[in-house]
Design an enzyme around this catalytic site. Sequence first.
Site, PDB file in Angstrom:
ATOM      1  N   GLY A  45       0.783  -1.136   0.108  1.00  0.00           N
ATOM      2  CA  GLY A  45      -0.100   0.168  -0.057  1.00  0.00           C
ATOM      3  C   GLY A  45       0.763   1.324  -0.035  1.00  0.00           C
ATOM      4  O   GLY A  45       1.893   1.236   0.393  1.00  0.00           O
ATOM      5  N   GLN A  50       3.091   9.709   1.085  1.00  0.00           N
ATOM      6  CA  GLN A  50       4.226   9.031   0.892  1.00  0.00           C
ATOM      7  C   GLN A  50       5.118   9.417  -0.230  1.00  0.00           C
ATOM      8  O   GLN A  50       6.330   8.940  -0.426  1.00  0.00           O
ATOM      9  CB  GLN A  50       4.039   7.641   1.176  1.00  0.00           C
ATOM     10  CG  GLN A  50       3.520   7.174   2.540  1.00  0.00           C
ATOM     11  CD  GLN A  50       3.342   5.545   2.808  1.00  0.00           C
ATOM     12  OE1 GLN A  50       2.316   5.249   2.401  1.00  0.00           O
ATOM     13  NE2 GLN A  50       4.388   5.042   3.239  1.00  0.00           N
ATOM     14  N   CYS A 108       5.793  -0.103   7.099  1.00  0.00           N
ATOM     15  CA  CYS A 108       5.528   1.023   6.467  1.00  0.00           C
ATOM     16  C   CYS A 108       6.577   1.495   5.442  1.00  0.00           C
ATOM     17  O   CYS A 108       7.650   1.587   5.941  1.00  0.00           O
ATOM     18  CB  CYS A 108       5.084   1.972   7.395  1.00  0.00           C
ATOM     19  SG  CYS A 108       4.393   3.810   6.445  1.00  0.00           S
ATOM     20  N   LEU A 109       6.129   1.853   4.102  1.00  0.00           N
ATOM     21  CA  LEU A 109       7.404   2.073   3.466  1.00  0.00           C
ATOM     22  C   LEU A 109       8.215   3.367   3.910  1.00  0.00           C
ATOM     23  O   LEU A 109       9.162   3.803   3.447  1.00  0.00           O
ATOM     24  CB  LEU A 109       6.964   2.259   2.003  1.00  0.00           C
ATOM     25  CG  LEU A 109       6.457   0.846   1.095  1.00  0.00           C
ATOM     26  CD1 LEU A 109       5.746   1.152  -0.181  1.00  0.00           C
ATOM     27  CD2 LEU A 109       7.559  -0.122   1.112  1.00  0.00           C
ATOM     28  N   HIS A 150      -4.344   1.164   7.203  1.00  0.00           N
ATOM     29  CA  HIS A 150      -3.179   1.729   7.560  1.00  0.00           C
ATOM     30  C   HIS A 150      -2.861   2.858   6.398  1.00  0.00           C
ATOM     31  O   HIS A 150      -2.553   4.292   6.754  1.00  0.00           O
ATOM     32  CB  HIS A 150      -1.989   0.832   7.006  1.00  0.00           C
ATOM     33  CG  HIS A 150      -0.683   1.206   7.149  1.00  0.00           C
ATOM     34  ND1 HIS A 150       0.185   0.768   8.135  1.00  0.00           N
ATOM     35  CD2 HIS A 150      -0.214   2.367   6.455  1.00  0.00           C
ATOM     36  CE1 HIS A 150       1.342   1.397   7.855  1.00  0.00           C
ATOM     37  NE2 HIS A 150       1.103   2.170   7.004  1.00  0.00           N
ATOM     38  N   GLU A 151      -3.556   2.767   5.166  1.00  0.00           N
ATOM     39  CA  GLU A 151      -3.418   3.934   4.193  1.00  0.00           C
ATOM     40  C   GLU A 151      -4.503   4.873   4.297  1.00  0.00           C
ATOM     41  O   GLU A 151      -3.899   6.114   4.295  1.00  0.00           O
ATOM     42  CB  GLU A 151      -3.476   3.284   2.647  1.00  0.00           C
ATOM     43  CG  GLU A 151      -2.692   2.216   2.309  1.00  0.00           C
ATOM     44  CD  GLU A 151      -1.338   2.439   2.672  1.00  0.00           C
ATOM     45  OE1 GLU A 151      -0.706   3.598   2.499  1.00  0.00           O
ATOM     46  OE2 GLU A 151      -0.414   1.596   2.948  1.00  0.00           O
ATOM     47  N   HIS A 154      -2.789   7.481   6.789  1.00  0.00           N
ATOM     48  CA  HIS A 154      -1.753   8.213   6.147  1.00  0.00           C
ATOM     49  C   HIS A 154      -2.503   9.604   5.486  1.00  0.00           C
ATOM     50  O   HIS A 154      -1.971  10.506   5.660  1.00  0.00           O
ATOM     51  CB  HIS A 154      -1.230   7.754   5.111  1.00  0.00           C
ATOM     52  CG  HIS A 154       0.055   6.759   5.463  1.00  0.00           C
ATOM     53  ND1 HIS A 154       1.050   7.242   5.893  1.00  0.00           N
ATOM     54  CD2 HIS A 154       0.248   5.283   5.310  1.00  0.00           C
ATOM     55  CE1 HIS A 154       2.128   6.363   6.132  1.00  0.00           C
ATOM     56  NE2 HIS A 154       1.497   5.118   5.689  1.00  0.00           N
TER      57      HIS A 154
END
Length: 190
Positions: A45, A50, A108-109, A150-151, A154
């Site tokens: 994701g 991000q 998480c990226l 999660h996304e 963000h």
Amino acid sequence: MLLRITHYDEPILRLSGEEVTIFDDKLGQLAEDMIDTMHEAEGIGLAAQQVGKALRFCVVEIAHNPENPITCIFDGKPLNPDLLMPLALANPEIEELPGEDMVYEEGCLSFPEIRGDVVRADRVRVRYLDLKGTEHVLECDGLLSRCIQHETDHLAGILFIDRMEPEVLAEIKPEVKELKRLTKKAINKK
Ligand code: CO
């Protein structure tokens, strides 16, 4: 085109995204670039924040795992989630559905190599707009539900570390601090 992934503690990660209002080729291109960037980084994701954009927009792609099947209802009908992937969501709104909360070790990226347990609802209903601006309602559980939660966090400037129990956070604190230092150093170099 690959985009640069922002790292904690870049300020953009704390911004609430603006609603997506224009559904044009530019948005389609952003989705494509975000999906390419997510694949390259081996993530499941990626949110607009991000890649440096404060927008309510994210992409998700979950690989089918027969050991952990996902129950998915799309616009009122059961659907194999594979058929939705990759998924681009504009202006997602989440509603938690009754059921037990689940613990899962998330990554998480924007936090390379840092992982920690996060408790979230297992099943959610998400209302979102697709790349054409058409509204959909998706009910899902398992990894897909978790990833969408999660996304969507963000998009409101909320990070997975904000959702961790204090003892989980305490364990990864040194790594988070080091990441913050490295990010600051990288930004100052530019
Ligand atoms: Co993330």
